[in-house]
Scaffold this active site. Structure first.
Site, mmCIF file in Angstrom:
data_model
loop_
_atom_site.group_PDB
_atom_site.id
_atom_site.type_symbol
_atom_site.label_atom_id
_atom_site.label_comp_id
_atom_site.label_asym_id
_atom_site.label_seq_id
_atom_site.Cartn_x
_atom_site.Cartn_y
_atom_site.Cartn_z
ATOM 1 N N ILE A 126 0.650 -1.221 0.148
ATOM 2 C CA ILE A 126 -0.082 -0.061 -0.103
ATOM 3 C C ILE A 126 0.803 1.189 0.024
ATOM 4 O O ILE A 126 1.915 1.226 0.760
ATOM 5 C CB ILE A 126 -0.969 0.119 1.178
ATOM 6 N N ALA A 127 0.641 2.241 -0.698
ATOM 7 C CA ALA A 127 1.332 3.275 -0.924
ATOM 8 C C ALA A 127 0.571 4.537 -1.383
ATOM 9 O O ALA A 127 -0.380 4.460 -2.134
ATOM 10 C CB ALA A 127 2.490 3.103 -1.883
ATOM 11 N N VAL A 128 0.839 5.702 -0.952
ATOM 12 C CA VAL A 128 0.068 6.839 -1.428
ATOM 13 C C VAL A 128 1.469 7.987 -1.909
ATOM 14 O O VAL A 128 2.443 8.068 -1.143
ATOM 15 C CB VAL A 128 -0.649 7.391 -0.274
ATOM 16 N N GLU B 99 2.609 -7.535 6.927
ATOM 17 C CA GLU B 99 3.889 -7.180 7.390
ATOM 18 C C GLU B 99 4.408 -5.720 7.327
ATOM 19 O O GLU B 99 3.872 -5.498 6.235
ATOM 20 C CB GLU B 99 4.966 -8.328 7.344
ATOM 21 N N ASN C 44 7.390 2.219 11.182
ATOM 22 C CA ASN C 44 6.728 2.971 10.072
ATOM 23 C C ASN C 44 5.385 3.006 11.024
ATOM 24 O O ASN C 44 4.074 2.835 10.747
ATOM 25 C CB ASN C 44 6.256 2.057 9.040
ATOM 26 N N TYR D 71 -3.341 0.452 10.382
ATOM 27 C CA TYR D 71 -3.736 -1.005 10.430
ATOM 28 C C TYR D 71 -4.478 -1.121 11.966
ATOM 29 O O TYR D 71 -5.427 -1.982 12.131
ATOM 30 C CB TYR D 71 -2.474 -2.059 10.393
#
Length: 137
Positions: free
Chosen positions: A62-64, A96, A101, A108
């Site tokens: 997942i990234a933005v 994971e 982070n 999460y």
């Protein structure tokens, strides 16, 4: 520019272990891997990649885009993934994450993921532990 070029650029901007464009393309040769995108002005600004195999799901990436953070994009992607997993009948989803982070860990936990295991010194460049999270659906 292909969708995989856009995602590979975000990978490079966000991860020290970025997936290449060809790795991304190969990922989707399997029908159990899924991609959700968030676009703004025709540009990919966020994505989530997950697998769903016989009720066992795993959030893979997942990234933005850094210039679009704090606008709810990661939330939208998480909500959409969890809705799709519920509809597919998945029983749980695992992931994971780097222990340091903090923003990802907070995301999460917000969705009810529980920290179930630590892999010490799992990541390199920079070195970090991996936290394994799981959510029962």
């Amino acid at each position: 520019m292909s969708i995989f070029q856009d995602i590979a650029k975000l990978e490079n901007d966000n991860f020290s272990d970025a997936w290449s464009e060809s790795s991304l393309e190969q990922t989707f040769e399997y029908d159990y891997n899924h991609l959700l995108l968030e676009k703004r002005g025709g540009k990919v600004v966020g994505y989530i990649i997950y697998s769903d195999v016989q009720g066992e799901a795993e959030l893979l990436r997942i990234a933005v885009d850094k210039s679009f953070r704090r606008q709810g994009i990661a939330d939208t992607l998480m909500q959409n993934m969890l809705e799709e997993l519920n509809e597919s009948g998945a029983e749980r989803v695992s992931l994971e994450v780097r222990a340091h982070n903090i923003s990802a860990v907070s995301l999460y936990k917000k969705y009810g993921f529980k920290d179930i295991f630590i892999r010490e010194n799992y990541y390199h460049d920079p070195e970090d532990d991996a936290l394994i999270f799981q959510l029962q659906l």
